[in-house]
Enzyme design. Structure first.
Site, PDB file in Angstrom:
ATOM      1  CG  HIS A   2     -47.648 -75.118 -10.642  1.00  0.00           C
ATOM      2  ND1 HIS A   2     -47.360 -75.509 -12.224  1.00  0.00           N
ATOM      3  CD2 HIS A   2     -46.773 -74.500 -10.421  1.00  0.00           C
ATOM      4  CE1 HIS A   2     -46.195 -74.795 -12.333  1.00  0.00           C
ATOM      5  NE2 HIS A   2     -46.138 -74.103 -11.269  1.00  0.00           N
TER       6      HIS A   2
ATOM      7  CG  HIS B  44     -41.455 -74.751  -8.479  1.00  0.00           C
ATOM      8  ND1 HIS B  44     -42.467 -75.652  -8.405  1.00  0.00           N
ATOM      9  CD2 HIS B  44     -42.057 -73.647  -9.142  1.00  0.00           C
ATOM     10  CE1 HIS B  44     -43.378 -75.111  -8.863  1.00  0.00           C
ATOM     11  NE2 HIS B  44     -43.212 -74.167  -9.451  1.00  0.00           N
TER      12      HIS B  44
END
Lengths: 332, 332
Positions: free
Chosen positions: A218, A56
């Site tokens: 995700h 991320h």
């Protein structure tokens, strides 16, 4: 799989080594894989830490530095860090005033931060936690009971970091984090799947003319898969649930955050921001601050998320406060 | 085609409108599509402008502001701006001390900046130009006689902007730009093609297991197409021609710039930076400054470029000088 990597199992370690090499004036990387502010611990300052799976970036390691996080705990890609990391980070940043854990709402993160907090408290460190759960797309998800923690986390880390830097005590810093959480809402979408280095093929299939609205960071399923639409239509689809949820209303002052998912270039994010700004103007909502860029990503996913934070004067002041991290810097 | 846009022919205008909305404290966007520093012209300060096709964001519009560019001229995607834009930008930023044009070496850019300079001079504005041609990959290319101007342009704009901000005169500012050009070398590679909004399909075909080494920022052919390699091998392939060309040698102090092409996430850029830093260390070259991120892009292309600038004390001082633009900010 097309990635600039050496081996799937070395991505996180090598990226952290790269960060340490590039930003040795700001951070240090220590065992067991924690990113710590260079001058931590700072005596009398509340420590602020966060963490989560890698993939991320720049979240969270890129937000370590003056005015934001004191440490970050990067797990394996899309995998919660282990309690050892949170415990080590908590100890590394405790300056005697206690430590706040900012936790994105994913089951593994919650569990491991919880355990680390207990371990740290057993060693005499006062720990508080705030869970960020700002994604309005779905109620529960693959990895979550309740809403997922997404873009609002970036805003929380900056504002809470500014608050902690100002010398506020642990209760005040914790309350400020909760106030950001209570006033921020987000939603994202994807044009393409991400590909995990360890898997080597896309996490999900999306047709050449399809997009997924309400996606998680995700690649978790969102609200719906549909034919690709225009930027204006996509903004409408993301903004309407966000606006209705709080709700945001005419006269509000907001921070508008248009975030890229990792594979989307800046020119497209500005097209999206233009639509967001127009829509808010039409509703009488003032964009007092904004952030446009890729700050909480999903590896190489193409897509974007939008976050809106209803600002008050104090949050605005802490947003504006100096920050010096690898990914966000101003006032210094 | 998967892009966050409304219509191919509206991308540039809408992205500029988005930029203007997001950064109204720093810039204004004026006809005929020029991005101008909010407080331009500044009396007595040398104006610094650049420009080129859109699709390379944040370059150049994202570099307009204190300590960097006074104006930028964005053309259509991958298309030179028209002389009207450069002429308007030159007039908009002239504070009586003359204007420097920083021109990337592409045939259309050279021609149109040249014409604009003549037109501005006819109106009594003193204009100088420096051509950036730092790409060591190929001698000539599809759009270029001589080397292409790529990543070195970002470094030139920052350092020259700092020099102009310090009050230097036009000759000094021009000489500083030439000094950056003389000391910077770059090379790029792609894992995927970019897709022009107006075309709707990839500019070139690249197999699922292939990459292109020495690619240009418009997807122009590079040195060779080959099977995808590891990050370490790719860095070796980009760095060797760069190092040999100047040449860079043991004892040099450099600024190392790892740039993302638009579709590559930050985690991969740090893996690349780690390899770059290791290789330089092994050669006794000191990385005195660095920049890691997507600053000169090729729409949604996945890939990276590396630039090395041999620093002296003055260049280092101007690199460190305060800057406040949409894409680069420090010291303020």
């Amino acid at each position: 799989m097309k990635k600039l990597i050496n081996a799937p199992d070395r991505v996180v370690d090598e990226a952290l080594a790269g960060m340490a090499a590039a930003h040795s004036d700001l951070i240090r990387v220590e065992p067991p894989n924690i990113v710590v502010r260079k001058d931590a611990p700072r005596r009398g300052k509340v420590g602020v830490i966060s963490g989560g799976g890698s993939g991320h970036e720049p979240m969270h390691g890129g937000f370590v530095g003056l005015g934001m996080l004191d440490a970050a705990c990067p797990g394996a890609v899309f995998t919660s860090p282990v309690p050892d990391q949170m415990q080590a980070a908590t100890k590394a940043v405790d300056g005697g005033a206690g430590v706040l854990h900012i936790v994105k709402n994913y089951t593994g993160d919650i569990m491991n931060f919880d355990l680390a907090a207990q371990l740290a408290e057993a060693e005499g460190i006062q720990v508080k936690s705030v869970v960020i759960a700002d994604d309005v797309a779905v109620k529960d998800s693959l990895y979550t009971a309740g809403r997922r923690g997404v873009g609002g986390t970036v805003l929380a880390e900056k504002i809470v970091g500014g608050c902690a830097e100002s010398g506020a005590n642990l209760d005040t810093v914790t309350a400020m984090c909760q106030r950001v959480q209570d006033n921020v809402r987000s939603m994202g979408m994807a044009l393409t799947s991400c590909t995990l280095p360890s898997v080597g093929k896309p996490t999900f299939d999306l047709g050449d003319d399809e997009m997924e609205i309400g996606i998680g960071i995700h690649g978790e399923p969102g609200r719906s898969r549909m034919k690709i639409a225009t930027a204006d239509q996509i903004v409408e689809m993301l903004m309407t649930p966000i606006l209705e949820d709080l709700p945001f209303k005419s006269g509000d002052r907001v921070l508008a955050f248009v975030n890229g998912m990792g594979g989307t270039p800046l020119i497209e994010l500005y097209v999206v921001y233009n639509a967001v700004a127009s829509m808010l103007k039409g509703k009488g909502i003032t964009v007092a601050r904004n952030l446009v860029g890729s700050y909480i990503t999903s590896l190489d996913m193409a897509g974007c998320s939008i976050s809106l934070l209803k600002l008050d004067d104090e949050m605005t002041r802490f947003w504006d406060a100096p920050v010096h991290t690898p990914a966000l810097r101003w006032g210094l």
